[in-house]
Design an enzyme around this catalytic site. Sequence first.
Site, PDB file in Angstrom:
ATOM      1  N   ASP A 155      32.904  24.409  35.578  1.00 13.98           N
ATOM      2  CA  ASP A 155      34.092  23.969  36.298  1.00 13.98           C
ATOM      3  C   ASP A 155      33.677  23.108  37.484  1.00 13.98           C
ATOM      4  OD1 ASP A 155      36.801  23.773  36.786  1.00 13.98           O
ATOM      5  OD2 ASP A 155      36.888  25.586  38.000  1.00 13.98           O
ATOM      6  N   TYR A 177      34.908  20.263  40.786  1.00 17.09           N
ATOM      7  CA  TYR A 177      35.649  20.326  42.045  1.00 17.09           C
ATOM      8  C   TYR A 177      35.925  18.882  42.434  1.00 17.09           C
ATOM      9  CZ  TYR A 177      36.283  22.474  46.776  1.00 17.09           C
ATOM     10  OH  TYR A 177      36.760  22.964  47.971  1.00 17.09           O
ATOM     11  N   HIS A 206      42.230  18.245  46.974  1.00 16.56           N
ATOM     12  CA  HIS A 206      42.038  19.693  46.857  1.00 16.56           C
ATOM     13  C   HIS A 206      40.842  20.157  47.675  1.00 16.56           C
ATOM     14  CE1 HIS A 206      41.743  23.710  45.208  1.00 16.56           C
ATOM     15  NE2 HIS A 206      40.514  23.456  44.793  1.00 16.56           N
ATOM     16  N   ARG A 235      37.407  26.708  56.185  1.00 21.54           N
ATOM     17  CA  ARG A 235      36.490  26.387  57.301  1.00 21.54           C
ATOM     18  C   ARG A 235      37.243  25.563  58.338  1.00 21.54           C
ATOM     19  NH1 ARG A 235      33.990  25.027  52.619  1.00 21.54           N
ATOM     20  NH2 ARG A 235      34.293  22.803  53.053  1.00 21.54           N
ATOM     21  N   GLU A 264      44.872  27.554  39.248  1.00 21.54           N
ATOM     22  CA  GLU A 264      44.355  26.206  39.486  1.00 21.54           C
ATOM     23  C   GLU A 264      44.742  25.348  38.296  1.00 21.54           C
ATOM     24  OE1 GLU A 264      40.662  26.778  42.564  1.00 21.54           O
ATOM     25  OE2 GLU A 264      40.173  26.319  40.472  1.00 21.54           O
ATOM     26  N   GLU A 304      44.359  22.438  36.021  1.00 16.40           N
ATOM     27  CA  GLU A 304      43.198  21.603  35.709  1.00 16.40           C
ATOM     28  C   GLU A 304      43.335  20.970  34.328  1.00 16.40           C
ATOM     29  OE1 GLU A 304      39.410  23.309  36.482  1.00 16.40           O
ATOM     30  OE2 GLU A 304      40.129  24.694  38.021  1.00 16.40           O
ATOM     31  N   ASP A 320      42.497  27.743  35.731  1.00 17.86           N
ATOM     32  CA  ASP A 320      41.354  28.513  36.217  1.00 17.86           C
ATOM     33  C   ASP A 320      41.881  29.554  37.223  1.00 17.86           C
ATOM     34  OD1 ASP A 320      38.740  29.326  36.792  1.00 17.86           O
ATOM     35  OD2 ASP A 320      38.571  27.891  38.429  1.00 17.86           O
ATOM     36  N   ARG A 345      41.455  34.701  45.349  1.00 20.02           N
ATOM     37  CA  ARG A 345      40.991  34.032  46.564  1.00 20.02           C
ATOM     38  C   ARG A 345      40.347  34.988  47.560  1.00 20.02           C
ATOM     39  NH1 ARG A 345      40.583  28.963  44.770  1.00 20.02           N
ATOM     40  NH2 ARG A 345      42.594  28.067  44.176  1.00 20.02           N
ATOM     41  N   GLN A 400      36.913  35.668  46.159  1.00 19.82           N
ATOM     42  CA  GLN A 400      36.160  34.417  46.272  1.00 19.82           C
ATOM     43  C   GLN A 400      35.691  34.167  47.701  1.00 19.82           C
ATOM     44  OE1 GLN A 400      38.480  30.984  45.201  1.00 19.82           O
ATOM     45  NE2 GLN A 400      36.857  29.530  45.703  1.00 19.82           N
ATOM     46  N   TYR A 422      31.542  33.857  48.099  1.00 18.02           N
ATOM     47  CA  TYR A 422      31.086  32.522  47.686  1.00 18.02           C
ATOM     48  C   TYR A 422      29.968  31.944  48.558  1.00 18.02           C
ATOM     49  CZ  TYR A 422      33.400  29.483  51.187  1.00 18.02           C
ATOM     50  OH  TYR A 422      33.767  28.819  52.331  1.00 18.02           O
ATOM     51  N   LYS A 457      36.353  34.109  39.982  1.00 17.91           N
ATOM     52  CA  LYS A 457      36.759  33.120  38.984  1.00 17.91           C
ATOM     53  C   LYS A 457      36.556  33.598  37.545  1.00 17.91           C
ATOM     54  CE  LYS A 457      37.377  29.365  41.695  1.00 17.91           C
ATOM     55  NZ  LYS A 457      38.530  28.450  41.636  1.00 17.91           N
ATOM     56  N   THR A 516      40.097  32.423  32.256  1.00 18.85           N
ATOM     57  CA  THR A 516      40.441  31.002  32.290  1.00 18.85           C
ATOM     58  C   THR A 516      41.281  30.731  31.051  1.00 18.85           C
ATOM     59  OG1 THR A 516      38.374  30.420  33.411  1.00 18.85           O
ATOM     60  CG2 THR A 516      39.560  28.650  32.297  1.00 18.85           C
ATOM     61  N   THR A 523      40.686  21.941  40.372  1.00 16.23           N
ATOM     62  CA  THR A 523      42.104  21.836  40.682  1.00 16.23           C
ATOM     63  C   THR A 523      42.528  20.388  40.899  1.00 16.23           C
ATOM     64  OG1 THR A 523      42.002  23.982  41.768  1.00 16.23           O
ATOM     65  CG2 THR A 523      43.919  22.630  42.234  1.00 16.23           C
ATOM     66  N   GLU A 550      46.846  26.181  48.306  1.00 18.01           N
ATOM     67  CA  GLU A 550      47.238  24.982  49.046  1.00 18.01           C
ATOM     68  C   GLU A 550      48.735  24.936  49.318  1.00 18.01           C
ATOM     69  OE1 GLU A 550      44.991  21.338  47.386  1.00 18.01           O
ATOM     70  OE2 GLU A 550      44.953  22.869  45.820  1.00 18.01           O
TER      71      GLU A 550
END
Length: 399
Positions: A118, A120, A125, A134, A191, A193, A225, A229, A232, A236, A245, A249, A336, A350
């Site tokens: 997968d 990104y 996104h 962050r 997500e 995709e 996907d 969260r 994750q 992560y 994740k 899927t 995503t 989001e």
Amino acid sequence: MTDTWVEGAAGSLFDVDNLPWGVFSRGGEDPRVGVRIGDLVLDVAPVAAAEMLDVHHVFEERSLNPLMAEGRQVRASLRTWLTGLLTDETERDLVEPHLVPLADVTLHLPVEVADYVDFYASLDHASNVGRIFRPDAEALLPNWRHLPVGYHGRAGTVVASGTGVVRPQGQRKAPSDQQPTYGPSTRLDIEAELGFVVGSPSVQGDRVSVASFADHVFGLVGLNDWSARDIQAWEYVPLGPFLGKSFATSVSHWVTPLEALDAAWVDLPGQDPTPLPYLAEGGPRGLDIDIEVELNGTVVSRPPYRSMYWSPAQMLAHLTVNGASLRTGDLFASGTVSGPERDQRGSFLELSWGGSEPFDGGRTFLEDGDTVTLRYTAPGTAGGRIALGEVTGTVVPAR
């Protein structure tokens, strides 16, 4: 292109310029390969046997893998053959007895998934997630504009559209908690995709160039996907997504052949800085595909795939640049799909801005019993639009 003689198919999203491949069964029969035309499924095996095609045996298999392994030339010639069967009135007596109403069949996972990667690839996104996770740092990490970032997923948990998605359990740690806790995810997400399915394999140690994309990719699937969260966010750093994740899927029942998207290629939005030579593109490499995200019957977002920063061919080139080999049935996904507007965001993370800005009357993350459906359309080669396979899943309570 001559109109199809199949009743109800002409002018539909599944006209003769689409012809996606899938695997179906009916009654107690074994699954086998079919092609969708309108709201019907063509049972290809008996027609191919009657026409004595060299590859007629691949249509009797329980997945598309043997067909996909035949390669690009066979894929193209079969598409020409099918188009002729479904537009030439003189072929009607041969073909019509093998057209089955979609409502009378069971659809299955179309591909035996070999490996799953997968990516990104959406700038919008990645920027949104960076700001949410962050908030006091740069939204994009330094490598993001130089290479298609990705992670290796779990092929064994790729499931067909319609399969229930069990709420995962795992470790979570909110910023205010002193220690992690264990339990069901409370921030379950989607997500939206696109997935790309590999037909022709490659040799380990060799690299697949951007220009060789169509030699290896058989077609596209819709893909969700599912993402936990809270799991994750805790796991992560420093190695990336793992249990948040890998629980499920979902992919569509139908694989849209690459040739059906010949009219959908568009220029990428622009890449700065210029990618390294092995990622250099020539000509249109983006895809003009519209996506709808539907939650319990209400459309909550419309992400545009044409806004993606990295192209499918660049993803494939980067996936193999270290010499990693491709296998028939490999699946790689775009990550995503999100656009610059709020109603174009392809995840609930989001849409709710990390849960702080509810949408759709107070929603943030998924609740048990929620049903999410992803729908896709693209320009067709006959001047109208075609539909890619939709993806649906319903959240099942944690076990």
